[in-house]
Design a protein around this motif. Structure first.
Motif: not given
Ligand code: TRH
Length: 368
Positions: A19, A23, A26, A30, A56, A177, A203, A239, A259, A261
């Protein structure tokens, strides 16, 4: 690795529309890695914004097979003829028409992975089926903090890495952040006047302009370090997720957002201030309140925590005195540190999201 029973559906596809921000990708990234590494599944991750995904997942510049996952470019002309046994639609992103027809023929399992919320209604909506016009059933899968939800993303060894003893250093280390509408200037002013030296790691993200303005500069970039009174700000590059997680573990206080982080800040077992993603009608503040109520239920610092979060997350600046908000918060930081560590460990007793998702997809409810 968890032993996979013979009848398990082994081929999984995850569809992710990016979007904005990082997030969505990310979280999907994972999850994809964990499904492969800990559950032995063959995972393909479909992403629509290749450039953002590359930011990412930098290895994508050279290969589309990264850490056991195949990453595919989701565009109109992509080949959707091969379908998986289990299809994860992330955050109601919609599935391609051609793919939908194919999963109908193959009777694939279709899950909609929802956004995380600590609100109590999540308990009642998790895992509910939603019959679709095409005859398939789409299941809602809600991450969450209670036993009635789908759990939180957490890899097998996440907390073991994090349980190193930590005492708050004499030089307070903070990572920052957040979204640019947060009262960043006021925070930095309060930290500049803090009694103890403060080192803030930033960051690279959308707040660099805010930080530059604080130092009366036109721009700042990764590698820059600025000091004013007791405050030093160090700008870091964007990072890798692994290094970002390590930064969270290393700091005494983390400002996180969105969400992914947010969850990682919990697993870092360190005090954190969460700024939820802005939503219409102040919904993000309800999400915030629900989380504070649930997570800090037994904390004597709940009021101080709520005030700091409310102040930080509000869409429009609140007329609170930033100096007092941050002074009150930092005064009780050791107590918040010890509470957060205990609470995070308790949270980690819940079965993680990937493991719950795998068993959910193999349960009777799905048996043909
Ligand atoms: O980027 P976000 O604001 O993402 C948001 C939220 O997920 C929100 O719920 C969603 O609706 C919206 O996107 C569209 O914040 P989040 O969720 O913390 O994601 C940031 C990701 O970036 C996370 O995986 C951590 C990662 N990251 C790095 O890898 N390196 C870094 O240096 C930083 C700062 C973050």
């Amino acid at each position: 690795m968890v032993e996979t029973p013979k009848n398990v559906k082994k081929r999984w596809d995850i569809f992710c529309k990016i979007v904005d921000n990082f997030g969505d990708i990310g979280i999907c990234w994972r999850l994809a890695k964990q499904l492969n590494a800990e559950h032995g599944l063959q995972v393909r991750l479909w992403v629509d914004e290749w450039n953002i995904a590359q930011h990412l997942i930098p290895s994508l510049k050279n290969t589309t097979h990264v850490d056991g996952v195949t990453i595919l470019n989701w565009h109109d002309a992509a080949d959707f003829s091969q379908v998986a046994d289990v299809v994860i639609e992330a955050f109601s992103c919609g599935l391609p028409e051609q793919y939908l027809s194919a999963i109908q023929a193959q009777k694939s399992k279709w899950i909609n992975l929802e956004y995380l919320s600590a609100e109590p209604w999540v308990d009642d909506f998790h895992a509910k089926p939603s019959p679709q016009a095409n005859g398939l059933t789409r299941h809602f899968y809600f991450p969450g903090f209670t036993e009635k939800t789908g759990g939180l993303l957490r890899e097998y060894n996440t907390l073991t890495t994090n349980q190193l003893e930590h005492r708050i250093s004499s030089n307070l280390k903070i990572s920052l952040f957040c979204y640019p509408h947060a009262p960043i200037h006021e925070l930095l002013t309060a930290l500049k006047n803090n009694q103890k030296a403060v080192h803030v790691f930033v960051p690279t993200s959308s707040i660099l302009q805010n930080v530059a303005r604080f130092f009366r500069l036109a721009t700042i970039k990764a590698g820059d370090v600025y000091t004013e009174n007791n405050l030093t700000v160090e700008v870091l590059p964007f990072l890798s997720q692994q290094n970002y997680d390590a930064l969270l573990r290393d700091c005494d206080l983390n400002f996180v957002r969105g969400e992914d982080s947010w969850i990682r800040a919990i697993w870092a077992c360190k005090p954190f201030i969460w700024q939820p993603y802005l939503q219409t009608e102040n919904t993000h503040m309800q999400k915030l309140k629900a989380f504070i109520d649930l997570f800090y239920d037994n904390s004597e610092q709940k009021e101080v925590l709520w005030k700091a979060h409310e102040y930080w997350a509000a869409e429009h600046a609140l007329r609170y005195d930033a100096k007092i908000i941050w002074k009150n918060y930092l005064n009780v930081l050791p107590a918040i540190q010890s509470y957060t560590k205990t609470r995070a460990k308790l949270q980690a007793e819940q079965t993680d999201l990937a493991t719950q998702l795998v068993s959910f997809c193999n349960k009777a409810v799905f048996t043909k």
